[in-house]
Design an enzyme around this catalytic site. Sequence first.
Site, mmCIF file in Angstrom:
data_model
loop_
_atom_site.group_PDB
_atom_site.id
_atom_site.type_symbol
_atom_site.label_atom_id
_atom_site.label_comp_id
_atom_site.label_asym_id
_atom_site.label_seq_id
_atom_site.Cartn_x
_atom_site.Cartn_y
_atom_site.Cartn_z
ATOM 1 N N LYS A 80 17.915 12.458 1.018
ATOM 2 C CA LYS A 80 16.842 11.437 1.698
ATOM 3 C C LYS A 80 16.788 10.021 0.932
ATOM 4 O O LYS A 80 16.529 9.954 -0.388
ATOM 5 C CB LYS A 80 15.579 12.131 1.695
ATOM 6 C CG LYS A 80 14.540 11.358 2.581
ATOM 7 C CD LYS A 80 13.054 12.170 2.505
ATOM 8 C CE LYS A 80 11.998 11.379 3.263
ATOM 9 N NZ LYS A 80 10.769 12.231 3.345
ATOM 10 N N SER A 160 8.546 12.901 7.666
ATOM 11 C CA SER A 160 9.446 11.708 7.410
ATOM 12 C C SER A 160 10.865 12.054 7.117
ATOM 13 O O SER A 160 11.714 11.157 7.137
ATOM 14 C CB SER A 160 8.747 11.083 6.365
ATOM 15 O OG SER A 160 8.884 11.551 5.092
ATOM 16 N N SER A 184 6.414 16.712 6.015
ATOM 17 C CA SER A 184 7.731 15.747 6.254
ATOM 18 C C SER A 184 8.935 16.451 5.986
ATOM 19 O O SER A 184 9.989 16.078 6.187
ATOM 20 C CB SER A 184 7.342 14.528 5.181
ATOM 21 O OG SER A 184 6.675 13.816 5.721
#
Length: 494
Positions: A80, A160, A184
Amino acid sequence: MGFPRFKLVGLASALLALLPGPLATAQESPETYLARIAAIDDSGPQLDAVIATAPQDAIAAAQRQAGSSAPLAGHVVLIKDNIETRDMPTTAGSLALKDNAAGRDAPLVARLRKAGAIILGKTNLSEWANFRGDHSSSGWSGVGGQTRNPYATDRSPCGSSAGSGAAVAAGLAWAAVGTETDGSITCPASVNGVVGFKPTVGLVSRTHIIPISASQDTAGPMATSVADAALLLNAMAGSDPADTATAEADKHVVDFTRGLVDANLKGVRIGVLRKQAGKLPGVLSLFDRAIADMKRAGAEIVEIDYEPDDAMGRDEYTVLLYEFREGIDAYLAGLPGDPPIRDLAGLIAFDEAHAAEELRWYGQETFKEALEATDAEAYEKARENSRRLAGAEGIDKLMRDHRVDVLIAPTAGPAWPIDLVNGDHFMDVGAGSLAAIAGYPHLSVPMGQVERLPVGLSFMAGQWQDARVLRIGAAYERARSAPLPPPSFRDWHE
């Protein structure tokens, strides 16, 4: 932005036929994954899950070591893009950090490399991990654009860790790393039909990860099976002198894959959070089927009547605002090089100066609230109260009073349509905030689909009970009777 992706042309139609099926676990070569990224992420359905790929020489160097006996030798992993890697920028999706090449690996990335993993690239995310302002669309960032859900490309990938979830579902890597403050990892795992594990806060280092909350932030694995998630966690977990939250991690690091192959549900007491299942008939039907599967596999089902105290979420927000201001100021001030911003006030000013690119779809009201969150006494009270309600009087009390081994609920509702104008449309489904605020482990495992849209099942337990949660999740994975069709790579209505 910094290091470009590899652009392979003329392969889209051929590669679409080579996509892996649901929950495929075979590791493939970096070249295969790069070709797949070119076919369906850069072109074709244009998922926009991958924000950058590593330089060719870095990938080649990692490949040369792939024949070793390291536990992740040759396994291709995406990271990420709020986690630092030495060979790619780390942007949090923001144009303010588009050239943020710090030249260092986060300790968790260094651990993955040492274990033999090939770090293929970075995944898109909800900008600033969805902690900037109102009307955000999960998976949108100024740098990466809008990530799309492989199961329905006009539907949200949640966030996210949107890019990590979508990339794993689409077969763009063997596995990926996401981060979570509250939902997330687990929400993107649920709506993209993959496994996501948020470990106990403090099991995995947060050093050189762009922060939101020192109390709740953690990185975690996202994969196509519980076993693969556990294998990735093995390489990530451990104490880090630079992150005091991990001081006890080494005491709790075990082989998280141990016992997964033979895990079963005989005699396991499952606490069912029925009121957190929502009201959508399709989700309720899947949840009942999952409970029946577990009961048939020998589990004891315990219905639990639970309603969260509204003060838990209210005080959590107070904590996040205060800790974000402190954390982001420290992170930006400590960046090597000469970034254009060094504190939260600078971020706000940057966005206002680049409003056309940054503020059209996503405000920064949260940034401005955080800038004013300076009341230390109010913060301490909120932190103590939210953690007490989620932990000691939440998960701990529920498990103790009902003598259960794990708590379950649907993770989230099905993916909603992407709406850049109005933002996300979350459903009132799930109990993940309990584990997020308490800092306890939370695993989401695919439970099935509602109208071709994946829905996950959450497993939660107390602090440092990560191995138990993974074993029970793996046992359910084996007992699950609901089919898991592969992604369509089309709009939902087609």
